[in-house]
Scaffold this motif. Sequence first.
Motif, PDB file in Angstrom:
ATOM      1  N   ILE A   7       0.849  -1.198   0.000  1.00  0.00           N
ATOM      2  CA  ILE A   7       0.000   0.000   0.000  1.00  0.00           C
ATOM      3  C   ILE A   7       0.885   1.248   0.000  1.00  0.00           C
ATOM      4  O   ILE A   7       1.784   1.370   0.835  1.00  0.00           O
ATOM      5  CB  ILE A   7      -0.917   0.052   1.237  1.00  0.00           C
ATOM      6  CG1 ILE A   7      -1.782  -1.203   1.346  1.00  0.00           C
ATOM      7  CG2 ILE A   7      -1.806   1.296   1.183  1.00  0.00           C
ATOM      8  CD1 ILE A   7      -2.544  -1.306   2.664  1.00  0.00           C
ATOM      9  N   ILE A   8       0.616   2.144  -0.922  1.00  0.00           N
ATOM     10  CA  ILE A   8       1.244   3.472  -0.914  1.00  0.00           C
ATOM     11  C   ILE A   8       0.134   4.500  -0.734  1.00  0.00           C
ATOM     12  O   ILE A   8      -0.880   4.460  -1.430  1.00  0.00           O
ATOM     13  CB  ILE A   8       2.013   3.753  -2.213  1.00  0.00           C
ATOM     14  CG1 ILE A   8       3.234   2.839  -2.331  1.00  0.00           C
ATOM     15  CG2 ILE A   8       2.459   5.216  -2.271  1.00  0.00           C
ATOM     16  CD1 ILE A   8       4.043   3.054  -3.602  1.00  0.00           C
ATOM     17  N   SER A   9       0.343   5.413   0.196  1.00  0.00           N
ATOM     18  CA  SER A   9      -0.586   6.523   0.395  1.00  0.00           C
ATOM     19  C   SER A   9       0.143   7.817   0.066  1.00  0.00           C
ATOM     20  O   SER A   9       1.231   8.075   0.583  1.00  0.00           O
ATOM     21  CB  SER A   9      -1.107   6.558   1.834  1.00  0.00           C
ATOM     22  OG  SER A   9      -2.150   7.500   1.963  1.00  0.00           O
ATOM     23  N   VAL A  10      -0.442   8.626  -0.810  1.00  0.00           N
ATOM     24  CA  VAL A  10       0.198   9.851  -1.286  1.00  0.00           C
ATOM     25  C   VAL A  10      -0.651  11.055  -0.866  1.00  0.00           C
ATOM     26  O   VAL A  10      -1.879  11.040  -0.981  1.00  0.00           O
ATOM     27  CB  VAL A  10       0.361   9.834  -2.817  1.00  0.00           C
ATOM     28  CG1 VAL A  10       1.227  11.010  -3.264  1.00  0.00           C
ATOM     29  CG2 VAL A  10       0.973   8.521  -3.283  1.00  0.00           C
ATOM     30  N   ILE A  11       0.036  12.097  -0.391  1.00  0.00           N
ATOM     31  CA  ILE A  11      -0.643  13.330   0.019  1.00  0.00           C
ATOM     32  C   ILE A  11      -0.140  14.481  -0.841  1.00  0.00           C
ATOM     33  O   ILE A  11       0.933  15.037  -0.585  1.00  0.00           O
ATOM     34  CB  ILE A  11      -0.380  13.654   1.507  1.00  0.00           C
ATOM     35  CG1 ILE A  11      -0.681  12.456   2.399  1.00  0.00           C
ATOM     36  CG2 ILE A  11      -1.212  14.863   1.937  1.00  0.00           C
ATOM     37  CD1 ILE A  11      -0.281  12.657   3.851  1.00  0.00           C
ATOM     38  N   PRO A  12      -0.859  14.855  -1.901  1.00  0.00           N
ATOM     39  CA  PRO A  12      -0.518  16.076  -2.626  1.00  0.00           C
ATOM     40  C   PRO A  12      -0.902  17.284  -1.761  1.00  0.00           C
ATOM     41  O   PRO A  12      -1.999  17.329  -1.198  1.00  0.00           O
ATOM     42  CB  PRO A  12      -1.379  16.004  -3.891  1.00  0.00           C
ATOM     43  CG  PRO A  12      -1.841  14.569  -3.962  1.00  0.00           C
ATOM     44  CD  PRO A  12      -1.958  14.131  -2.537  1.00  0.00           C
ATOM     45  N   VAL A  13      -0.016  18.273  -1.650  1.00  0.00           N
ATOM     46  CA  VAL A  13      -0.289  19.381  -0.737  1.00  0.00           C
ATOM     47  C   VAL A  13       0.316  20.674  -1.258  1.00  0.00           C
ATOM     48  O   VAL A  13       1.367  20.680  -1.883  1.00  0.00           O
ATOM     49  CB  VAL A  13       0.264  19.066   0.681  1.00  0.00           C
ATOM     50  CG1 VAL A  13       1.771  18.828   0.644  1.00  0.00           C
ATOM     51  CG2 VAL A  13      -0.080  20.165   1.676  1.00  0.00           C
ATOM     52  N   TYR A  14      -0.397  21.758  -0.970  1.00  0.00           N
ATOM     53  CA  TYR A  14       0.133  23.100  -1.175  1.00  0.00           C
ATOM     54  C   TYR A  14      -0.304  23.950   0.008  1.00  0.00           C
ATOM     55  O   TYR A  14      -1.504  24.084   0.271  1.00  0.00           O
ATOM     56  CB  TYR A  14      -0.368  23.710  -2.487  1.00  0.00           C
ATOM     57  CG  TYR A  14       0.027  25.169  -2.635  1.00  0.00           C
ATOM     58  CD1 TYR A  14       1.366  25.523  -2.834  1.00  0.00           C
ATOM     59  CD2 TYR A  14      -0.920  26.183  -2.553  1.00  0.00           C
ATOM     60  CE1 TYR A  14       1.740  26.848  -2.943  1.00  0.00           C
ATOM     61  CE2 TYR A  14      -0.555  27.508  -2.671  1.00  0.00           C
ATOM     62  CZ  TYR A  14       0.778  27.841  -2.858  1.00  0.00           C
ATOM     63  OH  TYR A  14       1.150  29.162  -2.966  1.00  0.00           O
ATOM     64  N   ASN A  15       0.652  24.459   0.747  1.00  0.00           N
ATOM     65  CA  ASN A  15       0.370  25.284   1.928  1.00  0.00           C
ATOM     66  C   ASN A  15      -0.641  24.602   2.852  1.00  0.00           C
ATOM     67  O   ASN A  15      -1.689  25.160   3.177  1.00  0.00           O
ATOM     68  CB  ASN A  15      -0.128  26.672   1.504  1.00  0.00           C
ATOM     69  CG  ASN A  15       0.998  27.548   0.970  1.00  0.00           C
ATOM     70  OD1 ASN A  15       2.181  27.186   1.048  1.00  0.00           O
ATOM     71  ND2 ASN A  15       0.657  28.700   0.440  1.00  0.00           N
TER      72      ASN A  15
END
Length: 270
Positions: A7-15
């Motif tokens: 399992i890979i969990s990815v968090i795209p984030v900006y500020n």
Amino acid sequence: MSDRARIISVIPVYNGERFIRATLDSLAAQTLHPDRVIVLDDASTDGTPELVETYEPLDCELIRSGQNEGLFRNFNKALSYSTECDFLHYISADDVLFPGFMERMTVALADAPAPSFSYCLPEFVDKDGNRLESPEPKRSQPRAVSANALLAQHSECDSLMLGGVLIKSLGQKCPVVFRTDMPHAADCVFYSDLAKTCEQRIAVPEVLLQIRRHPFSMTKRNEENIQSWVLDEWEAIQHAFGLMDQAGLPRWLRRQKLRCMFAARSRVKM
């Protein structure tokens, strides 16, 4: 023996400094932990990178962009990790998972071929985590859902939620990507395409995700450009409707219903 992560969990984030700690905490609290947690920082100008680098409960992989590329370009980067895992998960940096999310969602996909996906029910909370809306599940067991059923749902702009979906890829490339030319409804189009192309779609009738509504959210930014938001929604409606397997009188009736619904939604927005 495969070198893929389970399992890979990815968090795209900006500020995302205000809320990303709660997102990370929810991943750290999973009864079935992801093998990798990857934070895709889209050139944040706040303290997001430092927070992620010093977060101790998880060994996060921080990948920083040299320039801001936008929400859905960053989510497309998240999709690229499908070739490195059996199950791919991604979540916005202001939302929260319940502890059983990974376990329930992977079990639901145990017998499904790739590509397939499972999805859960969301509830909505305010910026402080206070509950605003929460559905009452009508069923108790995961169930297969037809592509047409999900397309009908999406043709009414009732989209699945980013963060509430787990894709079973088994190392395959994700079959669809997010459009980057319609910022207000790209998720609705994406999940319509995903429903059409995947082998199975499994509904997990449990509330396993919290969506945070706050003054800095995409919905609030949409309200600043009503015309663009309305046009994107109409395109998303037509896209989902066009993918449906339906003919004759039922198709004509649905088209009239969607036109009336769209007019009402647009008037409410204005």
